[in-house]
Design a protein around this motif. Structure first.
Motif, PDB file in Angstrom:
ATOM      1  N   ARG A 236       0.822  -1.112  -0.251  1.00  0.00           N
ATOM      2  CA  ARG A 236       0.117   0.087  -0.184  1.00  0.00           C
ATOM      3  C   ARG A 236       0.917   1.086   0.117  1.00  0.00           C
ATOM      4  N   TRP A 237       0.303   2.316  -0.932  1.00  0.00           N
ATOM      5  CA  TRP A 237       1.170   3.426  -0.793  1.00  0.00           C
ATOM      6  C   TRP A 237       0.811   4.071   0.400  1.00  0.00           C
ATOM      7  N   VAL A 238       1.368   4.787   1.173  1.00  0.00           N
ATOM      8  CA  VAL A 238       0.869   5.421   2.469  1.00  0.00           C
ATOM      9  C   VAL A 238       1.557   6.953   2.374  1.00  0.00           C
ATOM     10  N   PHE A 239       1.718   7.625   1.363  1.00  0.00           N
ATOM     11  CA  PHE A 239       2.455   8.776   1.374  1.00  0.00           C
ATOM     12  C   PHE A 239       1.379   9.761   0.607  1.00  0.00           C
ATOM     13  N   ASP A 240       0.168   9.907   1.796  1.00  0.00           N
ATOM     14  CA  ASP A 240      -0.926  10.652   1.330  1.00  0.00           C
ATOM     15  C   ASP A 240      -1.176  11.436   2.514  1.00  0.00           C
ATOM     16  N   HIS A 241      -0.415  11.764   3.587  1.00  0.00           N
ATOM     17  CA  HIS A 241      -0.627  12.499   4.773  1.00  0.00           C
ATOM     18  C   HIS A 241       0.358  13.205   5.248  1.00  0.00           C
ATOM     19  N   PRO A 242       0.417  14.076   6.342  1.00  0.00           N
ATOM     20  CA  PRO A 242       1.662  14.886   6.683  1.00  0.00           C
ATOM     21  C   PRO A 242       2.774  14.181   7.326  1.00  0.00           C
ATOM     22  N   HIS A 243       3.869  14.466   6.836  1.00  0.00           N
ATOM     23  CA  HIS A 243       4.830  14.019   7.370  1.00  0.00           C
ATOM     24  C   HIS A 243       6.080  15.333   7.660  1.00  0.00           C
ATOM     25  N   PHE A 244       6.921  15.062   8.938  1.00  0.00           N
ATOM     26  CA  PHE A 244       7.672  15.851   9.483  1.00  0.00           C
ATOM     27  C   PHE A 244       8.993  15.703   8.953  1.00  0.00           C
ATOM     28  N   LEU A 245      10.317  16.574   9.229  1.00  0.00           N
ATOM     29  CA  LEU A 245      11.688  16.621   8.748  1.00  0.00           C
ATOM     30  C   LEU A 245      12.541  16.095   9.841  1.00  0.00           C
ATOM     31  N   ILE A 246      13.386  15.594   9.622  1.00  0.00           N
ATOM     32  CA  ILE A 246      14.353  15.166  10.737  1.00  0.00           C
ATOM     33  C   ILE A 246      15.880  15.116  10.071  1.00  0.00           C
ATOM     34  N   LEU A 247      16.546  15.752  10.858  1.00  0.00           N
ATOM     35  CA  LEU A 247      18.266  15.870  10.547  1.00  0.00           C
ATOM     36  C   LEU A 247      18.850  15.229  11.572  1.00  0.00           C
ATOM     37  N   ASN A 248      19.827  14.445  11.371  1.00  0.00           N
ATOM     38  CA  ASN A 248      20.794  13.547  12.545  1.00  0.00           C
ATOM     39  C   ASN A 248      21.973  13.042  11.871  1.00  0.00           C
ATOM     40  N   VAL A 249      22.823  12.917  12.721  1.00  0.00           N
ATOM     41  CA  VAL A 249      24.207  12.066  12.580  1.00  0.00           C
ATOM     42  C   VAL A 249      24.153  10.863  13.519  1.00  0.00           C
ATOM     43  N   ALA A 250      23.915   9.759  12.875  1.00  0.00           N
ATOM     44  CA  ALA A 250      24.307   8.490  13.958  1.00  0.00           C
ATOM     45  C   ALA A 250      25.738   7.987  13.903  1.00  0.00           C
TER      46      ALA A 250
END
Length: 281
Positions: A236-250
């Protein structure tokens, strides 16, 4: 971060710990089609202006703090300290991974998100970044579905705009995670960036996200496109709602493996800006 705050966020999140050899996509020659910037309207941005040593804007970003592996076997404890993330006074956010004993971990770093502050469905999302380097260093710029607390991961959806193995200094990866295509079985591919080693200069990493298509870019060169037809089986395609942004270094984790004696610290990811656009109607 306590375990209760992790659920279902990173307790369930194999997320960026992907195995390209198992993902079923290889890197074709990059497309020279460039985005039409006149079709986009700027709706959100952070240019990271401010005095040196100050944290990123609390109106735009929140720190994820903790160090229990983040679902990927990572080694670092992410903090909100200026030693791990602060402005440089020259219009950049610097996220710094350090080798130091802290809260039971041998390394520290930082992860900042726009969760609850900027969440959006569709658009162009880009950041200009100079990447760190070294075996086991894992910087990323990515998005997570804002409904993860309700539906869990990977049903919430994850868009990896850019993730990078520090031991492969000219290669980045873009990918999607959703139900039936997550972790090592994600839909994605790697891309060799023209110009060589990514730690030597800044590059612009972006996605253009539409209802039926997501395209990935490095320096405005498209290298991947995914549509619902590209998903495995009946996924199922689930990219139809809000997302938020993330920046990180692991530091360490399933995607990059452990650090070794060749890995030098501190390592820094320098972010010149993050911008989000909507399509002009």
């Amino acid at each position: 971060m306590t375990p209760s705050r992790l659920l279902p966020w990173f307790a369930l999140l194999g997320c960026m710990a992907c195995d390209p050899a198992r993902s079923g996509r290889t890197d074709p020659p990059p497309t020279t089609v460039q985005p039409s910037h006149q079709d986009w309207k700027l709706v959100w941005q952070d240019e990271f202006d401010g005095p040196a040593g100050t944290p990123p804007s609390t109106e735009r970003w929140s720190a994820d703090v903790g160090g229990d592996g983040w679902g990927n076997g990572q080694y670092e404890h992410n903090t909100a300290r200026p030693e791990n993330a602060s402005l440089d006074g020259e219009g950049r956010l610097v996220i710094t991974a350090r080798r130091e004993r802290y809260q039971g971990n041998d390394y520290t770093s930082a992860r900042y998100t726009t969760r609850g502050k900027f969440e959006r469905t569709y658009g162009r999302f880009e950041a200009r970044i100079q990447l760190p380097t070294g075996k086991g260093i894992w910087p990323a710029f990515w998005m997570l579905g804002a409904n993860f607390n309700q539906v869990g991961w990977p049903t919430c959806g994850e868009i990896d705009i850019m993730e990078h193995r520090g031991q492969l200094p000219a290669i980045v990866r873009g990918s999607l995670h959703g139900p039936g295509y997550s972790g090592g079985e994600n839909v994605g591919q790697e891309h060799v960036v023209a110009g060589g080693r990514l730690y030597e200069d800044f590059h612009v990493f972006a996605v253009e996200w539409d209802p039926d298509r997501i395209r990935w870019f490095v320096d405005d060169i498209a290298f991947m496109e995914v549509t619902p037809r590209d998903l495995p089986g009946n996924a199922r395609w689930v990219f139809d709602h809000p997302h938020f942004l993330i920046l990180n270094v692991a530091v360490g984790g399933g995607f990059v493996g452990p650090v070794d004696g060749t890995t030098q610290f501190p390592q820094q990811m320098r972010v010149d800006y993050v911008r989000a656009y909507s399509r002009v109607e």
